[in-house]
Design a protein around this motif. Structure first.
Motif, short mmCIF file in Angstrom:
data_model
loop_
_atom_site.label_atom_id
_atom_site.label_comp_id
_atom_site.label_asym_id
_atom_site.label_seq_id
_atom_site.Cartn_x
_atom_site.Cartn_y
_atom_site.Cartn_z
N ASP A 57 0.86 -1.18 0.00
CA ASP A 57 0.00 0.00 0.00
C ASP A 57 0.91 1.24 0.00
O ASP A 57 1.83 1.30 0.81
N PRO A 58 0.73 2.21 -0.88
CA PRO A 58 -0.30 2.22 -1.93
C PRO A 58 0.09 1.36 -3.13
O PRO A 58 1.21 0.89 -3.21
N GLN A 59 -0.82 1.16 -4.04
CA GLN A 59 -0.50 0.43 -5.27
C GLN A 59 0.38 1.29 -6.17
O GLN A 59 1.20 0.75 -6.92
N ALA A 60 0.18 2.60 -6.12
CA ALA A 60 0.99 3.51 -6.94
C ALA A 60 1.28 4.77 -6.14
O ALA A 60 0.44 5.22 -5.35
N LEU A 61 2.49 5.31 -6.34
CA LEU A 61 2.94 6.49 -5.61
C LEU A 61 3.76 7.36 -6.55
O LEU A 61 4.68 6.85 -7.21
N SER A 62 3.43 8.65 -6.59
CA SER A 62 4.16 9.58 -7.44
C SER A 62 4.66 10.73 -6.59
O SER A 62 3.87 11.38 -5.89
N ILE A 63 5.97 10.99 -6.61
CA ILE A 63 6.56 12.04 -5.79
C ILE A 63 7.57 12.83 -6.60
O ILE A 63 7.98 12.41 -7.69
N GLN A 90 4.03 0.67 -7.32
CA GLN A 90 4.71 1.33 -8.44
C GLN A 90 5.07 2.74 -8.00
O GLN A 90 4.20 3.57 -7.77
N LEU A 91 6.37 3.00 -7.88
CA LEU A 91 6.87 4.32 -7.48
C LEU A 91 7.35 5.07 -8.70
O LEU A 91 8.15 4.55 -9.48
#
Lengths: 110, 114
Positions: free
Chosen positions: A7-13, A105-106
């Motif tokens: 968690d999370p399934q996807a992360l954008s930073i 997915q980062l």
């Protein structure tokens, strides 16, 4: 069946920010491992934490483990564009096989 | 040291056809694993070898999948006949021993079944 659920399934930073990913697992484990997978590539081992450990560091990585909650977290500090990848937790139980979660997915934006 | 080698990297076949994948583990690694990774999921263990003996094949669909590791080095994984749901990346990994914590993965073979 999947041992861990990330968690999370996807992360954008943004580059330079910290990234935190969480993993929950179902059954007892001897250790929990984190792997990274770049697009189109195999998995690369990042770090291992044993069931009797609570926290571990390796470079920009910090892993925590809470066996009472059956959860772990992976923190990547000062992220870089090259950290863009999928991250998987994998639990190793008494059966001695690794059981992987579904991954986070980062995406690190420059 | 050389990593785990796999071939081919990509394969497209029609359903009901046969396909085989090859893996060469890191030299000296006694334990070899085959995983199936469906898009959007984590790898799932299909079979584990210790030298040339099978340690765990409980999740291998034995009616269509087979694997061997002759001489305890290279390994092949075969699917016969293939189904649409077999479309996935097939990953090979190796470790020095079964109890070694770290597994080293190859780049995988991406299979598309049409």
């Amino acid at each position: 069946s999947q041992q861990g659920e990330e968690d999370p399934q996807a992360l954008s930073i943004q580059e330079g920010e910290n990234a935190t990913m969480n993993c929950s697992y179902k059954t007892s484990i001897n250790n929990l491992q984190w792997y990274r997978q770049n697009s189109g590539r195999g998995l690369v081992h990042l770090i291992l934490i044993r069931s009797n450990e609570r926290e571990k560091h390796s470079g920009r990585l910090r892993v925590t483990l809470d066996t009472s909650k059956k959860s772990s977290s992976l923190l990547i500090t000062a992220s870089r564009a090259a950290d863009t990848a999928s991250y998987f937790c994998a639990g190793r139980g008494s059966a001695r096989q690794l059981t992987f979660g579904s991954g986070t997915q980062l995406t690190v934006l420059p | 040291e050389a990593g785990v080698a796999q071939s081919p990297r990509y394969k497209i076949i029609e359903k009901r056809q046969s396909v085989a994948f090859w893996c060469n583990p890191i030299s000296g690694h006694a334990t070899l694993y085959w995983y199936q990774q469906i898009l959007g999921q984590g790898p799932k263990l299909l079979i584990q070898f210790q030298n040339n003996g099978v340690v765990d094949d409980s999740q291998l669909p034995k009616d269509r999948f087979s694997a061997e590791r002759l001489k305890g080095v290279d390994s092949t994984l075969k699917i016969q006949p293939a189904k649409l749901e077999d479309s996935a990346v097939y990953l090979c990994a190796s470790s020095i021993e079964a109890i070694q914590e770290t597994q080293y993965f190859g780049p995988g073979t991406r299979l598309l079944v049409l």
